[in-house]
Design a protein around this motif. Structure first.
Motif, PDB file in Angstrom:
ATOM      1  N   TYR A 156      -0.281  23.511 -61.728  1.00 27.37           N
ATOM      2  CA  TYR A 156      -0.755  22.560 -60.723  1.00 27.37           C
ATOM      3  C   TYR A 156      -0.981  23.293 -59.407  1.00 27.37           C
ATOM      4  O   TYR A 156      -0.119  24.056 -58.962  1.00 27.37           O
ATOM      5  CB  TYR A 156       0.243  21.416 -60.550  1.00 27.37           C
ATOM      6  N   ARG A 157      -2.137  23.059 -58.833  1.00 31.08           N
ATOM      7  CA  ARG A 157      -2.443  23.693 -57.552  1.00 31.08           C
ATOM      8  C   ARG A 157      -1.847  22.868 -56.424  1.00 31.08           C
ATOM      9  O   ARG A 157      -1.557  21.675 -56.586  1.00 31.08           O
ATOM     10  CB  ARG A 157      -3.949  23.826 -57.368  1.00 31.08           C
ATOM     11  N   HIS A 158      -1.662  23.487 -55.295  1.00 33.58           N
ATOM     12  CA  HIS A 158      -1.196  22.783 -54.101  1.00 33.58           C
ATOM     13  C   HIS A 158      -2.327  21.891 -53.582  1.00 33.58           C
ATOM     14  O   HIS A 158      -3.452  22.346 -53.385  1.00 33.58           O
ATOM     15  CB  HIS A 158      -0.768  23.781 -53.028  1.00 33.58           C
ATOM     16  N   SER A 159      -2.034  20.616 -53.359  1.00 36.73           N
ATOM     17  CA  SER A 159      -3.051  19.677 -52.893  1.00 36.73           C
ATOM     18  C   SER A 159      -3.331  19.833 -51.400  1.00 36.73           C
ATOM     19  O   SER A 159      -4.385  19.413 -50.917  1.00 36.73           O
ATOM     20  CB  SER A 159      -2.611  18.235 -53.170  1.00 36.73           C
ATOM     21  N   TYR A 160      -2.377  20.420 -50.691  1.00 34.20           N
ATOM     22  CA  TYR A 160      -2.512  20.604 -49.249  1.00 34.20           C
ATOM     23  C   TYR A 160      -2.299  22.078 -48.902  1.00 34.20           C
ATOM     24  O   TYR A 160      -1.434  22.743 -49.471  1.00 34.20           O
ATOM     25  CB  TYR A 160      -1.475  19.771 -48.486  1.00 34.20           C
ATOM     26  N   ASP A 161      -3.104  22.570 -47.973  1.00 42.38           N
ATOM     27  CA  ASP A 161      -2.914  23.908 -47.415  1.00 42.38           C
ATOM     28  C   ASP A 161      -2.255  23.702 -46.061  1.00 42.38           C
ATOM     29  O   ASP A 161      -2.918  23.368 -45.076  1.00 42.38           O
ATOM     30  CB  ASP A 161      -4.273  24.604 -47.290  1.00 42.38           C
ATOM     31  N   VAL A 162      -0.935  23.858 -46.037  1.00 41.58           N
ATOM     32  CA  VAL A 162      -0.150  23.401 -44.885  1.00 41.58           C
ATOM     33  C   VAL A 162      -0.140  24.408 -43.751  1.00 41.58           C
ATOM     34  O   VAL A 162      -0.212  24.046 -42.575  1.00 41.58           O
ATOM     35  CB  VAL A 162       1.299  23.087 -45.331  1.00 41.58           C
ATOM     36  N   PHE A 163      -0.041  25.704 -44.088  1.00 38.76           N
ATOM     37  CA  PHE A 163       0.086  26.734 -43.063  1.00 38.76           C
ATOM     38  C   PHE A 163      -1.137  27.639 -43.066  1.00 38.76           C
ATOM     39  O   PHE A 163      -1.634  28.019 -44.128  1.00 38.76           O
ATOM     40  CB  PHE A 163       1.341  27.578 -43.304  1.00 38.76           C
ATOM     41  N   GLY A 175     -12.903  13.152 -41.555  1.00 35.17           N
ATOM     42  CA  GLY A 175     -12.557  13.835 -40.318  1.00 35.17           C
ATOM     43  C   GLY A 175     -11.797  15.139 -40.464  1.00 35.17           C
ATOM     44  O   GLY A 175     -11.681  15.895 -39.493  1.00 35.17           O
ATOM     45  N   GLY A 176     -11.269  15.409 -41.649  1.00 36.32           N
ATOM     46  CA  GLY A 176     -10.510  16.635 -41.840  1.00 36.32           C
ATOM     47  C   GLY A 176     -11.309  17.690 -42.587  1.00 36.32           C
ATOM     48  O   GLY A 176     -12.512  17.561 -42.815  1.00 36.32           O
ATOM     49  N   TYR A 177     -10.586  18.782 -42.967  1.00 36.83           N
ATOM     50  CA  TYR A 177     -11.211  19.888 -43.676  1.00 36.83           C
ATOM     51  C   TYR A 177     -10.576  20.054 -45.056  1.00 36.83           C
ATOM     52  O   TYR A 177      -9.385  19.778 -45.250  1.00 36.83           O
ATOM     53  CB  TYR A 177     -11.028  21.197 -42.901  1.00 36.83           C
ATOM     54  N   VAL A 178     -11.381  20.515 -45.993  1.00 35.85           N
ATOM     55  CA  VAL A 178     -10.896  20.881 -47.325  1.00 35.85           C
ATOM     56  C   VAL A 178     -11.254  22.338 -47.571  1.00 35.85           C
ATOM     57  O   VAL A 178     -12.382  22.767 -47.280  1.00 35.85           O
ATOM     58  CB  VAL A 178     -11.499  19.976 -48.421  1.00 35.85           C
ATOM     59  N   ASN A 211      -9.890  25.969 -56.829  1.00 37.89           N
ATOM     60  CA  ASN A 211      -8.901  25.362 -55.940  1.00 37.89           C
ATOM     61  C   ASN A 211      -9.584  24.556 -54.844  1.00 37.89           C
ATOM     62  O   ASN A 211     -10.613  24.975 -54.299  1.00 37.89           O
ATOM     63  CB  ASN A 211      -8.025  26.442 -55.292  1.00 37.89           C
ATOM     64  N   HIS A 212      -8.975  23.426 -54.526  1.00 34.16           N
ATOM     65  CA  HIS A 212      -9.455  22.563 -53.452  1.00 34.16           C
ATOM     66  C   HIS A 212      -8.226  21.948 -52.799  1.00 34.16           C
ATOM     67  O   HIS A 212      -7.418  21.305 -53.478  1.00 34.16           O
ATOM     68  CB  HIS A 212     -10.372  21.461 -53.996  1.00 34.16           C
ATOM     69  N   ALA A 213      -8.042  22.152 -51.509  1.00 37.69           N
ATOM     70  CA  ALA A 213      -6.839  21.665 -50.839  1.00 37.69           C
ATOM     71  C   ALA A 213      -7.176  21.160 -49.440  1.00 37.69           C
ATOM     72  O   ALA A 213      -7.964  21.786 -48.710  1.00 37.69           O
ATOM     73  CB  ALA A 213      -5.790  22.771 -50.759  1.00 37.69           C
ATOM     74  N   ILE A 214      -6.561  20.059 -49.081  1.00 33.16           N
ATOM     75  CA  ILE A 214      -6.712  19.508 -47.734  1.00 33.16           C
ATOM     76  C   ILE A 214      -5.956  20.405 -46.754  1.00 33.16           C
ATOM     77  O   ILE A 214      -4.785  20.716 -46.954  1.00 33.16           O
ATOM     78  CB  ILE A 214      -6.143  18.081 -47.677  1.00 33.16           C
ATOM     79  N   THR A 215      -6.638  20.839 -45.701  1.00 28.96           N
ATOM     80  CA  THR A 215      -5.983  21.692 -44.714  1.00 28.96           C
ATOM     81  C   THR A 215      -5.271  20.837 -43.676  1.00 28.96           C
ATOM     82  O   THR A 215      -5.790  19.814 -43.227  1.00 28.96           O
ATOM     83  CB  THR A 215      -6.985  22.614 -43.999  1.00 28.96           C
ATOM     84  N   MET A 216      -4.065  21.280 -43.320  1.00 26.29           N
ATOM     85  CA  MET A 216      -3.263  20.564 -42.335  1.00 26.29           C
ATOM     86  C   MET A 216      -3.289  21.274 -40.983  1.00 26.29           C
ATOM     87  O   MET A 216      -2.399  21.124 -40.162  1.00 26.29           O
ATOM     88  CB  MET A 216      -1.821  20.438 -42.844  1.00 26.29           C
ATOM     89  N   TYR A 217      -4.334  22.049 -40.755  1.00 26.16           N
ATOM     90  CA  TYR A 217      -4.497  22.775 -39.499  1.00 26.16           C
ATOM     91  C   TYR A 217      -5.998  22.903 -39.245  1.00 26.16           C
ATOM     92  O   TYR A 217      -6.826  22.649 -40.120  1.00 26.16           O
ATOM     93  CB  TYR A 217      -3.851  24.169 -39.576  1.00 26.16           C
ATOM     94  N   GLU A 218      -6.362  23.298 -38.035  1.00 21.99           N
ATOM     95  CA  GLU A 218      -7.763  23.526 -37.688  1.00 21.99           C
ATOM     96  C   GLU A 218      -8.157  24.911 -38.207  1.00 21.99           C
ATOM     97  O   GLU A 218      -7.664  25.926 -37.724  1.00 21.99           O
ATOM     98  CB  GLU A 218      -7.948  23.451 -36.166  1.00 21.99           C
TER      99      GLU A 218
END
Length: 270
Positions: A149-156, A228-231, A256-263
């Motif tokens: 399972y890939r990470h759904s969010y790219d947090v850092f 409004g966010g980035y993937v 892989n496709h992950a929602i980024t939690m940063y700009e």
């Protein structure tokens, strides 16, 4: 691919969902017909197929370093459950079937957990570092990843990243499992241990490897989404070489496709 966007689920929905998925996994372990690896050897097989290490402590933005220290405790307990496991021909390695549940009774403590893109805490937190390590090593061995399972969010944001984005495997007991099948005629042994500074893993075999692998990414990009966010996107491939370093194949591994939690287009420093 459908556009990713953050999902909001109630605590009750998440609680019930976990119970259902865990029960489903328990039943699968006993009725899916797979032969799971259980054998361990104290002595190491003779040849290292691939070895990798990752740092135990990293300074992460807005993350309490105590959680990183607790992670080391959790990794030591889990490593004991995996160290020496032999994956024989036809067998399947199951990360969670070998480790078991992460409870306080077993000595696990609160560590960092990524939950829907947010940093939180939970007993046994931090074990994704171990599943990430095993997955990365397996991409450099002639073994077949059958569940990941890939990470759904790219947090850092990237900071001293030495591996391509999306080259890890997230884990959550027991429904987000990492499973690896040995479809070769050789037995492979997993070695896991900790040094003062690193988590170290090896895939070993009785005979020398006759292939080497180079893992790389293609088509890396960020897309601005309508919400409004980035993937973040990429594809992982690996080149295969023989012992004479002759090119044999170029294999697609995963997308892989992950929602980024940063700009993503800002510069970040530690």
């Amino acid at each position: 691919m459908n556009s990713l966007k953050p999902k909001k689920r109630s605590k009750l929905r998440i609680f019930i969902g976990k119970k259902v998925y865990r029960l489903k996994r328990y039943s699968e372990w006993y009725i899916d017909g797979k032969k799971y690896a259980t054998k361990r050897l104290d002595e190491k097989l003779a040849h290292v197929v691939f070895k990798h290490r990752t740092p135990l402590l990293r300074v992460l933005k807005d993350v309490d370093m105590e959680l990183q220290t607790n992670k080391i405790t959790n990794l030591k307990i889990a490593a004991k459950q995996l160290n020496g496991v032999v994956l024989q021909p036809g067998e399947t390695f199951s990360y969670w079937r070998l480790i078991g549940s992460t409870t306080k009774r077993k000595g696990y403590v609160d560590g960092m957990i990524l939950h829907y893109g947010q940093v939180t805490t939970g007993v046994g937190g931090g074990l994704c570092q171990l599943s990430n390590l095993i997955y990365w090593m397996t991409l450099h061995a002639p073994l077949t990843v059958t569940e990941r399972y890939r990470h759904s969010y790219d947090v850092f944001p990237d900071s001293k990243r030495s591996q391509p984005f999306g080259s890890g495997a997230t884990c959550a007991y027991n429904y987000l499992d990492l499973q690896i099948k040995n479809e070769t005629v050789e037995s492979y042994q997993l070695i896991i241990y900790l040094t003062d500074t690193s988590l170290v893993g090896e895939w070993r075999a009785a005979n020398p490897a006759n292939r080497t692998y180079k893992v790389y990414e293609k088509d890396h990009s960020f897309t601005r989404e309508l919400w409004g966010g980035y993937v973040r996107h990429n594809s992982i491939f690996r080149e295969v070489y023989n012992l004479n370093d002759d090119f044999i194949d170029d294999e697609f591994i995963t997308g892989n496709h992950a929602i980024t939690m940063y700009e993503p287009f800002l510069t970040y420093e530690e």
